[in-house]
Design an enzyme around this catalytic site. Structure first.
Site, PDB file in Angstrom:
ATOM      1  N   LYS A  38      -0.922   8.793   6.683  1.00 30.41           N
ATOM      2  CA  LYS A  38      -1.819   7.646   6.759  1.00 30.41           C
ATOM      3  C   LYS A  38      -2.816   7.602   5.585  1.00 30.41           C
ATOM      4  O   LYS A  38      -3.071   6.544   5.021  1.00 30.41           O
ATOM      5  CB  LYS A  38      -2.547   7.644   8.106  1.00 30.41           C
ATOM      6  CG  LYS A  38      -1.625   7.245   9.274  1.00 30.41           C
ATOM      7  CD  LYS A  38      -2.257   7.472  10.633  1.00 30.41           C
ATOM      8  CE  LYS A  38      -3.379   6.502  10.907  1.00 30.41           C
ATOM      9  NZ  LYS A  38      -2.919   5.103  11.119  1.00 30.41           N
ATOM     10  N   GLY A 252      -2.063  -0.485  10.092  1.00 27.35           N
ATOM     11  CA  GLY A 252      -3.451  -0.042  10.237  1.00 27.35           C
ATOM     12  C   GLY A 252      -3.977   0.561   8.949  1.00 27.35           C
ATOM     13  O   GLY A 252      -5.129   0.321   8.552  1.00 27.35           O
ATOM     14  N   ASP A 253      -3.135   1.334   8.271  1.00 27.42           N
ATOM     15  CA  ASP A 253      -3.533   1.947   6.996  1.00 27.42           C
ATOM     16  C   ASP A 253      -3.780   0.863   5.951  1.00 27.42           C
ATOM     17  O   ASP A 253      -4.696   0.956   5.125  1.00 27.42           O
ATOM     18  CB  ASP A 253      -2.446   2.895   6.471  1.00 27.42           C
ATOM     19  CG  ASP A 253      -1.973   3.867   7.537  1.00 27.42           C
ATOM     20  OD1 ASP A 253      -2.746   4.134   8.486  1.00 27.42           O
ATOM     21  OD2 ASP A 253      -0.833   4.350   7.446  1.00 27.42           O
ATOM     22  N   THR A 254      -2.930  -0.174   5.993  1.00 30.49           N
ATOM     23  CA  THR A 254      -3.080  -1.286   5.046  1.00 30.49           C
ATOM     24  C   THR A 254      -4.382  -2.023   5.299  1.00 30.49           C
ATOM     25  O   THR A 254      -5.118  -2.353   4.359  1.00 30.49           O
ATOM     26  CB  THR A 254      -1.891  -2.261   5.192  1.00 30.49           C
ATOM     27  OG1 THR A 254      -0.687  -1.531   4.965  1.00 30.49           O
ATOM     28  CG2 THR A 254      -1.996  -3.411   4.209  1.00 30.49           C
TER      29      THR A 254
END
Lengths: 309, 309
Positions: A38, A252-254
């Site tokens: 992540k 979510g990481d983006t």
């Protein structure tokens, strides 16, 4: 400098096969190999948006070397703590005949307390003006309580701590005033022993509790519903655009990487949330991370509402 | 010098998991990562028996680098031709609950004709006194007919060619007088369009046809039945010892490597066949390649019979 940190990096092996039968050799159609983790994803997104950053991590073997080289090939600095053992390869097998996917997620090698100390030594060098993003799960041997220790260090050394990990220990870290938490609805509610829900008023209520307990900002992703941003001054919400989902794994990481880049670039909160939701949706609509090509178009579908403040 | 050659090297990822369910995250118990490729295995076995050798191959990316480094770590020289693309990772998932194994074998990257030429350029340097072992399947882009070309080169340059690959093109290569073929019963009979069988007289008959057509020696593995050695002068047979099979994948490579080492070490044919069968059985009884610890003990169960000559 923004530092990301991945405490259990992985390589993802995506396999496409006509069928997956036991006890015979299944000759597959194709495979793809991607660096993952992540924090690694946040680094890639930051760099794609022009924001220099350094990727920290704890990894070992040729798999970690590949991940680190992939980062450096994109111009991202790396400073990993190297352990014995070989960082894991996760396997995602798409079976055409049955239209199903088999996800095999491995544990990763064990980190010794000495190596954890080596890693924390790097963190002890961070100072005011720095940001540290701690993302994802931790390798075996790393107690989730380390997030509390890192939060203490952040407060003492005055660097900004960003946390995106689902461990319940995050709640105990909040009193050290982390800069930003990025849970999703399920993680947020699990910290309060509540059933998952995407009800906005519930999510605002518990987000505000975290703010009251010390967190400075909350960026909350709510799946296909959109995202909330909450701090002392305001609550804003953006809906998610309609897309055809391919793989939500790195969304979510983006969202987090795009939001942090927007902060560096001094976007207004509303513009930043709008772009972050669009980027996350774009990643969900592609096999890997977004290339940002469709982000402007997706932004048109997103309306930002000031709920409070 | 003995050269082995792997035209489609692989990393094997062995995963053990309680269950493997679709559409959910299966968190596995453990994983193991091994360098593989039939020529690579022959190199490891030769070196374990004290025989220096050089591993040739055609591979790419960090996975090929890992395989080559694993060879060099054992003191084996490497001289791989490097291609674009990433050499494959095959996945073997053992599912505890159902006591089944899922084998996923990937294709590997495409080799350009230019890179194939680069590889053949290395082969063109071999000379009298050298041995080249060509093992396993070929990468996409490498026509199986290349084995005929290599056999021609062997005859012209007077190096000894050892072939362990199942392509039907092997039959057309035989007239160039390869030093040794190492089929199993199924491969041998498939070259004559015959149904698989482990009947000794049938296997001797077709082995002798290959000898008549030009092959100098045949080492034929017959699964749990044992192995035959056939040349112009004689036919000898050895039974296989009784073992508990764990994984037969690398048994043939072990038999071939041990046999070639025995030739270098001037063992008698009978002793060499006996040790080679024992080593192959030992590999079948372990997860990876044999460490030769039980080979002496297994040899006691093997009787060598002179069938002809």
């Amino acid at each position: 400098m923004i530092y990301t940190c991945t405490l259990n990096p992985a390589i993802d092996l995506f396999i496409e096969t006509k069928h997956l039968k036991p006890e015979v050799v299944n000759r597959t159609n194709s495979y793809d190999i991607q660096p993952n983790g992540k924090g690694v994803n946040v680094s890639f997104i930051l760099k794609q948006l022009g924001v220099d950053n350094t990727a920290l991590g704890v990894g070992g073997g040729f798999t970690s070397e590949f991940i680190e080289k992939s980062l450096r090939d994109q111009g991202i600095k790396t400073d990993f703590t190297h352990i014995d053992g070989i960082s894991r390869i996760n396997v995602f097998t798409r079976v055409i005949e049955t239209d199903t996917e088999y996800k095999e997620v491995n544990n990763g090698p064990i980190v010794s307390s000495k190596k954890l100390e080596d890693f924390l030594q790097k963190i002890s060098q961070l100072k005011i003006g720095d940001k540290l993003v701690v993302s994802g799960s931790f390798s075996k041997g790393i107690d989730p309580e380390v997030i509390i220790k890192i939060a203490q260090m952040a407060q003492q050394q005055q660097f900004d701590l960003v946390i995106d990990t689902s461990y319940p220990e995050v709640k105990a870290a909040v009193k050290y005033r982390p800069f930003l938490l990025k849970p999703n609805n399920e993680e947020l509610l699990s910290w309060f022993d509540k059933e998952d829900s995407n009800d906005l008023s519930t999510l605002v209520k518990y987000s505000k509790q975290l703010i009251q307990q010390g967190a400075k900002n909350i960026l909350l992703s709510i799946g296909s519903k959109g995202a909330l941003f909450v701090n002392q001054e305001q609550v804003i919400f953006g809906n998610a655009p309609k897309i055809k989902v391919v793989n939500t794994a790195c969304s979510g990481d983006t969202m987090l990487g795009t939001f942090l880049a927007g902060m560096e670039q001094k976007l207004s909160l509303a513009d930043n949330l709008q772009r972050s939701i669009a980027a996350a949706s774009s990643t969900a609509a592609t096999a890997g991370l977004t290339d940002f090509n469709d982000v402007k178009e997706l932004m048109k579908q997103i309306k930002i509402e000031q709920l409070e403040g």
